[in-house]
Motif scaffolding. Structure first.
Motif, PDB file in Angstrom:
ATOM      1  N   LYS A 144     -19.082  71.028 -54.827  1.00 17.77           N
ATOM      2  CA  LYS A 144     -18.986  69.652 -54.346  1.00 17.77           C
ATOM      3  C   LYS A 144     -19.744  68.742 -55.312  1.00 17.77           C
ATOM      4  O   LYS A 144     -20.739  69.137 -55.921  1.00 17.77           O
ATOM      5  CB  LYS A 144     -19.594  69.536 -52.946  1.00 17.77           C
ATOM      6  N   CYS A 145     -19.276  67.488 -55.466  1.00 19.46           N
ATOM      7  CA  CYS A 145     -19.879  66.587 -56.446  1.00 19.46           C
ATOM      8  C   CYS A 145     -19.986  65.179 -55.875  1.00 19.46           C
ATOM      9  O   CYS A 145     -19.059  64.703 -55.210  1.00 19.46           O
ATOM     10  CB  CYS A 145     -19.052  66.566 -57.732  1.00 19.46           C
ATOM     11  N   GLN A 146     -21.120  64.522 -56.140  1.00 22.48           N
ATOM     12  CA  GLN A 146     -21.295  63.127 -55.781  1.00 22.48           C
ATOM     13  C   GLN A 146     -22.066  62.420 -56.883  1.00 22.48           C
ATOM     14  O   GLN A 146     -23.023  62.968 -57.436  1.00 22.48           O
ATOM     15  CB  GLN A 146     -22.039  62.970 -54.455  1.00 22.48           C
TER      16      GLN A 146
ATOM     17  N   TYR B 195     -18.751  75.810 -49.020  1.00 20.35           N
ATOM     18  CA  TYR B 195     -17.966  75.297 -50.138  1.00 20.35           C
ATOM     19  C   TYR B 195     -18.906  75.016 -51.311  1.00 20.35           C
ATOM     20  O   TYR B 195     -19.953  74.393 -51.145  1.00 20.35           O
ATOM     21  CB  TYR B 195     -17.238  74.018 -49.746  1.00 20.35           C
ATOM     22  N   SER B 196     -18.519  75.469 -52.492  1.00 22.00           N
ATOM     23  CA  SER B 196     -19.316  75.220 -53.690  1.00 22.00           C
ATOM     24  C   SER B 196     -18.594  74.220 -54.586  1.00 22.00           C
ATOM     25  O   SER B 196     -17.399  73.952 -54.410  1.00 22.00           O
ATOM     26  CB  SER B 196     -19.561  76.525 -54.456  1.00 22.00           C
TER      27      SER B 196
ATOM     28  N   ASP C 255     -24.506  62.231 -49.381  1.00 20.72           N
ATOM     29  CA  ASP C 255     -23.942  63.201 -48.442  1.00 20.72           C
ATOM     30  C   ASP C 255     -24.995  64.282 -48.144  1.00 20.72           C
ATOM     31  O   ASP C 255     -25.318  65.106 -49.004  1.00 20.72           O
ATOM     32  CB  ASP C 255     -22.690  63.827 -49.046  1.00 20.72           C
TER      33      ASP C 255
ATOM     34  N   TYR D 159     -24.101  68.236 -58.283  1.00 27.69           N
ATOM     35  CA  TYR D 159     -23.206  69.273 -57.777  1.00 27.69           C
ATOM     36  C   TYR D 159     -23.967  70.115 -56.760  1.00 27.69           C
ATOM     37  O   TYR D 159     -25.114  70.526 -57.008  1.00 27.69           O
ATOM     38  CB  TYR D 159     -22.698  70.150 -58.923  1.00 27.69           C
ATOM     39  N   TYR D 160     -23.309  70.410 -55.627  1.00 33.62           N
ATOM     40  CA  TYR D 160     -24.026  71.082 -54.539  1.00 33.62           C
ATOM     41  C   TYR D 160     -23.064  71.923 -53.698  1.00 33.62           C
ATOM     42  O   TYR D 160     -21.832  71.816 -53.805  1.00 33.62           O
ATOM     43  CB  TYR D 160     -24.720  70.050 -53.648  1.00 33.62           C
ATOM     44  N   ARG D 161     -23.650  72.749 -52.846  1.00 32.62           N
ATOM     45  CA  ARG D 161     -22.896  73.538 -51.880  1.00 32.62           C
ATOM     46  C   ARG D 161     -22.996  72.866 -50.513  1.00 32.62           C
ATOM     47  O   ARG D 161     -23.976  72.197 -50.210  1.00 32.62           O
ATOM     48  CB  ARG D 161     -23.433  74.962 -51.801  1.00 32.62           C
ATOM     49  N   GLN D 162     -21.967  73.094 -49.677  1.00 35.19           N
ATOM     50  CA  GLN D 162     -21.933  72.438 -48.374  1.00 35.19           C
ATOM     51  C   GLN D 162     -21.269  73.354 -47.341  1.00 35.19           C
ATOM     52  O   GLN D 162     -20.230  73.957 -47.605  1.00 35.19           O
ATOM     53  CB  GLN D 162     -21.172  71.114 -48.474  1.00 35.19           C
TER      54      GLN D 162
ATOM     55  N   THR E 212     -25.660  70.360 -45.782  1.00 36.08           N
ATOM     56  CA  THR E 212     -26.253  70.814 -47.044  1.00 36.08           C
ATOM     57  C   THR E 212     -27.744  70.520 -47.028  1.00 36.08           C
ATOM     58  O   THR E 212     -28.266  69.913 -46.093  1.00 36.08           O
ATOM     59  CB  THR E 212     -25.578  70.125 -48.248  1.00 36.08           C
TER      60      THR E 212
END
Length: 480
Positions: free
Chosen positions: A259-261, A256-257, A89, A241-244, A93
């Motif tokens: 977020k995980c993939q 948004y903080s 994703d 883990y990341y922000r988007q 980001t």
């Protein structure tokens, strides 16, 4: 002991029995007197052999160090390459917005370890510097595949650490869910950012594990401190883990903080291996030296046996004479004695019995039991025994295709501990309604936990059951 039970069978039953079997000797067994014969007068012999070089062929990993009286000392570590996510994703980001990475080690909440659940230990994770070889074995030496300076993470852990999580089963491959305990290991944030940038630069690198391995060969996980338990790791993955950037329901922009993939996972398609070092306990050495048939896992001992197939065939033919017959079953029951060990280590859940000449090809070829030259049995804790029930095709093949003469290859079998993976699905039947059907999808050398058993070959029972039809002389044909 041979037991003969004479019964008068109805003509329709005999016709059905004749029609549904493929080894019936003679033309017909529809007239006359029928006897059901059970014979368990045969003797099986065998001995233990060391098996310390195993091709694991499983995503299950063991990690830790365990010293158990009566069992020995087990050191377990692992190497794995990765199956990359097909897509990452990147919408809204950027690499700088990746906040953290974590290596997730998932162990079953029940029976996920052997040893002391509170024993503090520490693991190290190293970056591999070249692609892992294939095939790869349990005695693999990782020395030339990593540099001690490439330490990615070091983390204290125990089986009671981490948190509980309900996740999709990685073992069965079904839609069932398992409760697992997750041991989370912080990894360098730079690793996630490098993977993100690599994907943006060339997404095709993530399309195939072999191409990806040239970018990121994998990791080496080892125990760096402590002793007291070994983990059964059923799934391994790298989560990022990341922000988007996104929009709220009112259309305004927001960030948004959390977020995980999952960028990477260890799957059956990639090279993965358990590195096992097992030092035998003196008690086991003594039992093996005295001729005891010992099964020890992982990478410990297996048992080679000589199956009395020619004795069975000869006696069967002598009893049948010129009469008709149908072989119903051929089974092997192996009683077990469980040696006293620290941590109460139990027998393997499954045993594989395979022709010794075909054992390596069976394991290396990722085969399934075919009930002709390979069979598996499940341990019964209440009866303390394994029962191999599917040997009928084995004897029929020798009678029909070899004239009843067994070759040396037909006598010699290896019994070895294995892990069996199954797949369950819902099935329906017009007459009886729905139900669950389970099929075996994989048989691999056992690495799910330490295991030990003494096979009592002197009490083993080899039993054949067959129906004998005493026919009129004009209808009889000699056994083939």
């Amino acid at each position: 002991m041979k037991q003969i039970f004479n019964v008068i069978l109805a003509a329709c039953l005999l016709l059905a029995l004749h029609a549904c079997t493929d080894e019936t000797i003679g033309v017909s067994i529809t007239d006359g007197m029928s006897s059901i014969i059970e014979d368990s007068s045969f003797v099986i012999t065998g001995h233990s052999v060391r098996n310390d070089r195993v091709q694991m062929r499983t995503t299950t990993k063991m990690l830790g160090t365990l010293q158990a009286n009566g069992y020995g000392q087990l050191y377990a570590e692992a190497v794995t390459s990765w199956m990359p996510a097909v897509s990452i994703d990147t919408t809204g980001t950027k690499a700088e917005w990746i906040d953290s990475c974590r290596l997730k080690l998932r162990i079953p909440n029940r029976n996920g370890f052997t040893g002391d659940s509170l024993a503090p230990m520490r693991l190290n994770v190293y970056l591999l510097n070249k692609v892992l070889p294939s095939p790869i074995y349990s005695d693999f030496d990782p020395t030339d595949y990593y540099d001690s300076d490439d330490l990615l993470a070091s983390e204290s852990y125990s089986p009671s650490s981490g948190w509980l999580e309900v996740s999709t089963s990685y073992v069965t491959g079904t839609n069932a869910y398992d409760t697992v305990r997750v041991i989370s290991v912080p990894m360098p944030v730079e690793l996630g950012r490098e993977l993100f940038n690599a994907y943006k630069s060339d997404p095709s690198v993530f399309s195939a594990p072999k191409r990806f391995a040239n970018l990121f060969p994998g990791i080496y996980i080892t125990n760096s401190y402590g002793s007291g338990h070994v983990l059964n790791i059923k799934a391994t993955e790298l989560d990022v883990y990341y922000r988007q950037r996104g929009q709220k329901s009112d259309g305004t922009d927001t960030i948004y903080s959390g977020k995980c993939q999952s960028y990477l996972a260890s799957t059956p398609e990639v090279v993965s291996n358990n590195i096992i070092h097992y030092d035998v306990d003196d008690a086991i050495t003594s039992m093996v030296d005295n001729g005891e048939a010992m099964i020890v896992a992982p990478a410990g001992y297996e048992v080679q046996v000589r199956f009395p197939i020619q004795d069975i065939i000869d006696k069967y033919k002598a009893n049948i004479g010129n009469n008709q017959s149908v072989i119903n079953t051929l089974t092997l029951t192996l009683p077990v004695s469980v040696p006293l060990t620290e941590y109460n280590i139990q027998p393997p859940t499954y045993l594989l019995m395979v022709k010794t000449s075909q054992k390596d090809n069976f394991i290396n070829g990722d085969s399934l039991a075919n009930n002709k030259d390979s069979f598996y049995a499940v341990y019964s804790p209440s009866q303390k025994e394994y029962v191999f029930t599917g040997l009928r095709d084995y004897i029929i093949n020798i009678i029909k295709n070899q004239g009843g003469v067994a070759t040396e290859d037909d006598f010699n079998f290896t019994i070895t501990p294995v892990d069996v993976t199954t797949y369950s699905y819902q099935s329906s039947n017009y007459y009886y309604g729905g139900g669950s059907t389970t099929v075996v999808t994989k048989i691999s050398p056992m690495v799910s936990r330490p295991a030990i058993a003494r096979l009592l070959l002197n009490k083993a029972k080899v039993s054949i059951s067959y129906s004998k039809q005493i026919c009129k002389s004009s209808q009889c044909t000699k056994p083939q």
